[in-house]
Write a protein that holds these residues in place. Structure first.
Motif, short mmCIF file in Angstrom:
data_model
loop_
_atom_site.label_atom_id
_atom_site.label_comp_id
_atom_site.label_asym_id
_atom_site.label_seq_id
_atom_site.Cartn_x
_atom_site.Cartn_y
_atom_site.Cartn_z
N SER A 1 0.84 -1.20 0.00
CA SER A 1 0.00 0.00 0.00
C SER A 1 0.87 1.24 0.00
N GLY A 2 0.24 2.36 -0.31
CA GLY A 2 0.96 3.62 -0.24
C GLY A 2 1.41 3.93 1.18
N MET A 3 0.58 3.59 2.15
CA MET A 3 0.93 3.84 3.55
C MET A 3 2.13 3.00 3.98
N ALA A 4 2.18 1.74 3.52
CA ALA A 4 3.31 0.87 3.87
C ALA A 4 4.60 1.40 3.26
N ALA A 5 4.53 1.84 2.00
CA ALA A 5 5.71 2.39 1.35
C ALA A 5 6.20 3.64 2.08
N ARG A 6 5.27 4.51 2.45
CA ARG A 6 5.63 5.72 3.15
C ARG A 6 6.23 5.41 4.52
N MET B 1 -3.24 -2.70 -2.27
CA MET B 1 -3.31 -3.81 -3.20
C MET B 1 -4.61 -4.59 -3.02
N ALA B 2 -5.15 -5.11 -4.12
CA ALA B 2 -6.35 -5.93 -4.05
C ALA B 2 -6.09 -7.16 -3.18
N ALA B 3 -7.14 -7.62 -2.53
CA ALA B 3 -7.01 -8.76 -1.63
C ALA B 3 -6.67 -10.03 -2.40
N LEU B 4 -5.89 -10.88 -1.79
CA LEU B 4 -5.55 -12.19 -2.36
C LEU B 4 -6.52 -13.25 -1.83
N PRO B 5 -6.75 -14.32 -2.60
CA PRO B 5 -6.16 -14.62 -3.90
C PRO B 5 -6.84 -13.85 -5.02
N VAL B 6 -6.14 -13.73 -6.15
CA VAL B 6 -6.70 -13.07 -7.32
C VAL B 6 -6.94 -14.12 -8.40
N PHE C 1 14.64 3.67 -0.39
CA PHE C 1 13.67 3.28 -1.41
C PHE C 1 13.00 1.98 -0.99
N VAL C 2 11.93 1.62 -1.69
CA VAL C 2 11.24 0.35 -1.45
C VAL C 2 11.20 -0.44 -2.76
N SER C 3 11.19 -1.76 -2.64
CA SER C 3 11.04 -2.65 -3.79
C SER C 3 9.68 -3.32 -3.69
N ILE C 4 8.94 -3.26 -4.77
CA ILE C 4 7.57 -3.78 -4.78
C ILE C 4 7.54 -5.10 -5.55
N GLY C 5 6.96 -6.13 -4.96
CA GLY C 5 6.85 -7.43 -5.60
C GLY C 5 5.42 -7.79 -5.91
N ARG C 6 4.73 -8.40 -4.96
CA ARG C 6 3.38 -8.89 -5.19
C ARG C 6 2.42 -7.79 -5.64
N ALA C 7 2.53 -6.63 -5.02
CA ALA C 7 1.60 -5.55 -5.38
C ALA C 7 1.77 -5.12 -6.82
N ALA C 8 3.00 -5.21 -7.35
CA ALA C 8 3.25 -4.83 -8.73
C ALA C 8 2.84 -5.93 -9.70
N ILE C 9 2.71 -7.16 -9.20
CA ILE C 9 2.20 -8.24 -10.04
C ILE C 9 0.68 -8.12 -10.17
N VAL C 10 0.03 -7.81 -9.06
CA VAL C 10 -1.42 -7.66 -9.07
C VAL C 10 -1.85 -6.37 -9.75
N HIS C 11 -1.03 -5.33 -9.65
CA HIS C 11 -1.31 -4.03 -10.28
C HIS C 11 -0.06 -3.59 -11.04
N ARG D 1 -4.05 -12.15 -16.12
CA ARG D 1 -3.93 -11.98 -17.57
C ARG D 1 -4.15 -10.52 -17.96
N ALA D 2 -5.13 -9.90 -17.34
CA ALA D 2 -5.44 -8.50 -17.64
C ALA D 2 -4.29 -7.57 -17.25
N GLU D 3 -3.48 -8.00 -16.26
CA GLU D 3 -2.34 -7.19 -15.83
C GLU D 3 -1.11 -7.44 -16.68
#
Length: 218
Positions: free
Chosen positions: A139-144, A178-183, A153-163, A189-191
């Motif tokens: 989330s934005g709050m977690a990154a901040r 980030m959208a709730a898991l599971p997706v 800096f921060v490295s984004i993994g799962r959140a960047a896969i979902v979005h 595919r849309a991502e």
């Protein structure tokens, strides 16, 4: 050297998550009896030699990073912290990417649970090296929160896969999560994920929603 010739600005050396270099760093998996096994210094030797080799062949202007994880796969927190300190002041890397599995967690080693895992790296001298963190930053709050704690800096993994546009989303809305898991497979595919990547993500427990075509027997 090939990456530089192809036009890339830099590379990240992967020494985390049970990769080959992480196996060298682990006293559990590394059973060598030569100069690359035994003591913590010997087990870290190959990492330092690779970084030195990149600097020698690609020059100071080439961006060099290193990813480390301090736990699991037999890794020892004090040894990884010592290696992190060594490389950050060595001039061999431009940034250190610490993958903590969860940036809020306490160390798994009970002897070091008096404070969060991240603090063991935030306290280190950095020199001119940038220090980053990864681990359930969704989330934005977690990154901040990571930046406010002192990471560069921060490295984004799962959140960047979902979005695929996660960074843009939190820039537009600092409260985005980030959208709730599971997706669903359709969502991935849309991502922009291809079939091979989607099948790989099925191995991550709780990430991909099972569908009628999935063989759940493994």
């Amino acid at each position: 050297a090939r990456a530089r010739r192809c036009g890339f600005d830099g590379v990240e050396v992967h020494g985390a998550h049970g990769s080959v270099l992480a196996q060298f760093l682990s006293p559990t998996s590394n059973r060598r009896r030569d100069a690359y096994g035994g003591s913590a210094e010997n087990r870290a030797r190959i990492v330092l030699e690779i970084l030195s080799g990149i600097r020698a062949r690609c020059g100071e202007s080439f961006n060099v990073g290193l990813r480390l994880s301090p736990e699991r796969f037999g890794l020892r927190l004090p040894e990884i912290a010592e290696l992190a300190q060594r490389v950050m002041v060595s001039g061999l890397i431009d940034y250190l990417d610490m993958s903590l599995w969860d940036y809020t967690k306490l160390p798994e080693d009970k002897g070091f649970r008096q404070r969060p895992l991240r603090d063991h790296f935030l306290e280190l001298e950095r020199g001119r090296t940038r220090l980053g963190v990864a681990g359930k930053i969704d989330s934005g709050m977690a990154a901040r929160a990571c930046i406010d704690d002192g990471f560069d800096f921060v490295s984004i993994g799962r959140a960047a896969i979902v979005h695929h546009d996660f960074v843009r989303r939190i820039a537009d809305d600092p409260g985005f999560t980030m959208a709730a898991l599971p997706v669903t497979v359709e969502r991935l595919r849309a991502e922009g994920l291809g079939p091979a990547f989607i099948n790989y993500m099925r191995r991550w427990e709780g990430f991909v929603e099972p569908d009628a075509c999935t063989d759940t027997r493994g």
